[in-house]
Design a protein around this motif. Structure first.
Motif, PDB file in Angstrom:
ATOM      1  N   GLY A  68       0.755  -1.242   0.000  1.00 57.49           N
ATOM      2  CA  GLY A  68       0.000   0.000   0.000  1.00 57.49           C
ATOM      3  C   GLY A  68       0.784   1.288   0.000  1.00 57.49           C
ATOM      4  N   GLY A  69       2.045   1.270  -0.356  1.00 61.00           N
ATOM      5  CA  GLY A  69       2.764   2.535  -0.435  1.00 61.00           C
ATOM      6  C   GLY A  69       4.258   2.344  -0.419  1.00 61.00           C
ATOM      7  N   LEU A  70       4.968   3.317  -0.995  1.00 60.74           N
ATOM      8  CA  LEU A  70       6.428   3.273  -1.023  1.00 60.74           C
ATOM      9  C   LEU A  70       6.956   3.998   0.211  1.00 60.74           C
ATOM     10  CD1 LEU A  70       8.764   2.368  -3.004  1.00 60.74           C
ATOM     11  CD2 LEU A  70       8.882   4.771  -3.679  1.00 60.74           C
ATOM     12  N   ASN A  71       7.638   3.285   1.056  1.00 55.03           N
ATOM     13  CA  ASN A  71       8.209   3.861   2.273  1.00 55.03           C
ATOM     14  C   ASN A  71       9.416   3.045   2.691  1.00 55.03           C
ATOM     15  OD1 ASN A  71       7.135   1.533   3.685  1.00 55.03           O
ATOM     16  ND2 ASN A  71       5.141   2.571   3.681  1.00 55.03           N
ATOM     17  N   GLU A  72       9.992   3.372   3.840  1.00 52.47           N
ATOM     18  CA  GLU A  72      11.195   2.671   4.273  1.00 52.47           C
ATOM     19  C   GLU A  72      10.968   1.170   4.410  1.00 52.47           C
ATOM     20  OE1 GLU A  72      11.559   6.879   5.949  1.00 52.47           O
ATOM     21  OE2 GLU A  72       9.972   5.360   5.758  1.00 52.47           O
ATOM     22  N   VAL A  73       9.809   0.779   4.906  1.00 49.93           N
ATOM     23  CA  VAL A  73       9.525  -0.649   5.122  1.00 49.93           C
ATOM     24  C   VAL A  73       9.459  -1.393   3.795  1.00 49.93           C
ATOM     25  CG1 VAL A  73       7.872  -2.320   6.024  1.00 49.93           C
ATOM     26  CG2 VAL A  73       8.365  -0.233   7.310  1.00 49.93           C
ATOM     27  N   THR A  74       8.670  -0.885   2.862  1.00 48.19           N
ATOM     28  CA  THR A  74       8.506  -1.608   1.596  1.00 48.19           C
ATOM     29  C   THR A  74       9.779  -1.553   0.753  1.00 48.19           C
ATOM     30  OG1 THR A  74       7.466   0.383   0.648  1.00 48.19           O
ATOM     31  CG2 THR A  74       6.015  -1.316   1.518  1.00 48.19           C
ATOM     32  N   LEU A  75      10.538  -0.485   0.870  1.00 47.50           N
ATOM     33  CA  LEU A  75      11.817  -0.429   0.159  1.00 47.50           C
ATOM     34  C   LEU A  75      12.796  -1.465   0.687  1.00 47.50           C
ATOM     35  CD1 LEU A  75      12.218   3.442  -0.048  1.00 47.50           C
ATOM     36  CD2 LEU A  75      12.201   1.913  -2.022  1.00 47.50           C
ATOM     37  N   ARG A  76      12.738  -1.723   1.977  1.00 45.15           N
ATOM     38  CA  ARG A  76      13.699  -2.657   2.609  1.00 45.15           C
ATOM     39  C   ARG A  76      13.219  -4.104   2.613  1.00 45.15           C
ATOM     40  NH1 ARG A  76      14.643   1.880   7.290  1.00 45.15           N
ATOM     41  NH2 ARG A  76      16.371   2.969   6.249  1.00 45.15           N
ATOM     42  N   MET A  77      11.957  -4.335   2.290  1.00 45.45           N
ATOM     43  CA  MET A  77      11.415  -5.681   2.389  1.00 45.45           C
ATOM     44  C   MET A  77      12.125  -6.700   1.494  1.00 45.45           C
ATOM     45  SD  MET A  77       9.337  -7.332   4.236  1.00 45.45           S
ATOM     46  CE  MET A  77       8.433  -5.960   4.952  1.00 45.45           C
ATOM     47  N   PRO A  78      12.459  -6.377   0.232  1.00 42.15           N
ATOM     48  CA  PRO A  78      13.181  -7.382  -0.567  1.00 42.15           C
ATOM     49  C   PRO A  78      14.513  -7.797   0.051  1.00 42.15           C
ATOM     50  CG  PRO A  78      12.266  -5.692  -1.991  1.00 42.15           C
ATOM     51  CD  PRO A  78      12.080  -5.197  -0.586  1.00 42.15           C
ATOM     52  N   GLY A  79      15.256  -6.850   0.629  1.00 38.09           N
ATOM     53  CA  GLY A  79      16.515  -7.192   1.278  1.00 38.09           C
ATOM     54  C   GLY A  79      16.309  -8.090   2.486  1.00 38.09           C
ATOM     55  N   ILE A  80      15.232  -7.838   3.229  1.00 41.31           N
ATOM     56  CA  ILE A  80      14.924  -8.664   4.398  1.00 41.31           C
ATOM     57  C   ILE A  80      14.606 -10.093   3.973  1.00 41.31           C
ATOM     58  CG2 ILE A  80      13.199  -9.006   6.202  1.00 41.31           C
ATOM     59  CD1 ILE A  80      13.100  -5.919   6.437  1.00 41.31           C
ATOM     60  N   VAL A  81      13.767 -10.235   2.961  1.00 38.73           N
ATOM     61  CA  VAL A  81      13.435 -11.582   2.455  1.00 38.73           C
ATOM     62  C   VAL A  81      14.694 -12.266   1.920  1.00 38.73           C
ATOM     63  CG1 VAL A  81      12.109 -12.851   0.736  1.00 38.73           C
ATOM     64  CG2 VAL A  81      11.054 -10.944   1.959  1.00 38.73           C
TER      65      VAL A  81
END
Length: 485
Positions: free
Chosen positions: A70-83
């Motif tokens: 639901g939006g571009l922010n620090e969490v969604t930007l970092r999610m691929p790296g976390i996975v």
């Protein structure tokens, strides 16, 4: 394995948006936002500059997370790296299980998960952890299938390499092949893979790899001049042999590997000592971890372009070597020592990511500065009237300020002068070391400085050359031409 992956997910998903975007994270954020706003996902722009320095897949993964959550922010930007970090831990454990048994394999996963800088980089919005995950995934697949060569084995292996190459560049397939090279050379195992099916196995991978570049080239028109494949050659081959930036000293990886392997650096001397004294007595799998690590280290060191974090892909193989040493025999005291270090590391990471980082970032950094700058600017004039210029500085503030008209990045004082003449109501952001030049161009402007997040100086102006400084022209200045110097 479930406990390992659950703990890893907890460490990496603990308040991932608490910290402001850091260093090159801002670049990914700006490019992803430009793609989402324009609807053009094949031609990356960094503000108003063409920027095809990296392949497209890392941007697409971040944009996919943004659309999903639901939006571009620090969490969604970092999610691929976390996975990717969780995947790397799983693959490292699988390699260890296949080569050394369950105990050593799970230990290798725990060692990687509790390495501070591995966890830190997994929580960054960039392509480095995606690159690492692709490398260790290719090696894990090769390890799982090393007794079953054939069309499926080779096809999937090449596909993993292709996906890895679309993350950061050709470095992923190169390091993956170097890592499995000792295996292939041992007892001439490479001969088992020389089958007629190998001629077909690379075709799906080639299609996957070249498809984004061909799509970008065919839809570029006359407005986008950068060729993606040409940039692959420039950013990988040219950079390796004839570097044009990022030229750290040759000893940089010897200097930073002990730091990146913490806290397990404490055990590395014992691993090296065992190898030096008993090399011939080590099993082929024990020698493999050391040879793979050495090949990666040497290849990166020989490159003309070096940055300390380029050494990240070596970490899974170093952790496998340490885990092998820890489980050299059952019931060794070193196993209890390792368990205690891992427990302390988990606790430390929970405190750092769960308490220290959120508290520290509430006192300052670029996200806070951007909110303060926008509030101050809106006291002078409505936000749509303002323009933003980044003068020879990193892109984070352009992302956070998010002006109505796309921010610009300028590199010369002449360009800055022209921008201020064209639109006097312009906010200028620069490094502290450049603030004197901007101040001369904007006399009377309100100056706002990034505030520190370090204990002992919370909320105080950050006194480093890299600190961000924003200049907001006063209303009387903004209404007319830039005053003469």
């Amino acid at each position: 394995m479930q406990v390992l992956l659950g703990t890893s997910a907890l460490l990496l998903l603990l308040f991932p948006g608490s910290a402001s975007l850091w260093t090159h994270e801002g670049r990914w954020a700006v490019i992803c936002r430009e793609m989402m706003r324009s609807g053009d996902y094949f031609h990356p722009y960094l503000f108003d500059e063409e920027y095809f320095d990296k392949p497209l897949l890392s941007y697409w993964l971040m944009i996919g997370c943004a659309k999903l959550f639901g939006g571009l922010n620090e969490v969604t930007l970092r999610m691929p790296g976390i996975v990717a970090g969780i995947l790397a831990i799983f693959c490292t454990a699988r390699i260890g299980i296949r080569r050394f048994g369950d105990a050593a394999g799970l230990t290798a996963g725990w060692l990687l998960a509790t390495s501070f800088f591995f966890a830190f980089w997994s929580r960054q919005a960039c392509s480095d952890m995606l690159n690492l995950a692709a490398i260790v995934a290719a090696v894990a697949w090769s390890t799982e299938r090393r007794e079953r060569p054939g069309l499926v084995t080779s096809t999937v292996f090449f596909l993993i390499l292709a996906v890895g190459a679309l993350m950061k560049g050709l470095i992923a397939p190169v390091l993956a092949v170097l890592a499995i090279a000792p295996d292939l050379l041992h007892d001439r195992a490479w001969r088992r893979h020389l089958r007629p099916s190998l001629a077909l196995a690379w075709i799906p991978a080639a299609l996957v790899y070249f498809a984004p570049f061909l799509a970008a080239s065919s839809t570029a028109g006359d407005t986008y001049t950068t060729n993606g494949l040409a940039m692959v050659f420039h950013e990988n081959i040219v950079r390796y042999f004839r570097p044009f930036d990022h030229q750290a000293p040759r000893y940089v990886y010897a200097e930073f590997l002990p730091l990146y392997a913490l806290p397990w650096t404490l055990l590395l001397p014992f691993v090296v000592w065992r190898a030096a004294r008993r090399w011939s007595a080590l099993s082929p799998d024990s020698r493999w971890t050391l040879l793979a690590s050495a090949l990666i280290f040497v290849f990166l060191t020989l490159s003309g372009s070096r940055r300390n974090y380029y050494i990240l892909p070596i970490l899974p193989f170093v952790m496998l070597a340490i885990a092998d040493w820890i489980h050299e025999a059952p019931g060794l005291p070193r196993q209890r020592v390792a368990a205690r270090i891992a427990a302390c590391s988990v606790a430390g990471l929970l405190v750092f990511f769960g308490i220290a980082t959120p508290i520290a970032n509430s006192h300052g950094d670029t996200r806070t500065l951007a909110a303060e700058v926008r509030q101050a600017a809106e006291h002078e004039a409505p936000w749509p009237e303002w323009r933003v210029v980044l003068y020879d500085t990193k892109p984070q503030m352009g992302y956070y300020l998010d002006p109505v008209v796309r921010a610009r990045r300028l590199l010369t004082i002449e360009e800055l002068e022209q921008a201020l003449r064209e639109h006097p109501r312009t906010i200028v952001v620069t490094y502290a070391r450049r603030s004197g030049l901007v101040e001369a161009e904007m006399p009377g402007a309100k100056v706002m400085k990034e505030r520190s997040i370090l204990p002992g100086s919370w909320g105080k102006s950050k006194e480093t050359p890299e600190a961000q400084v924003a200049f907001i022209p006063k209303a009387k200045t903004a209404l007319g031409a830039t005053p003469p110097r």
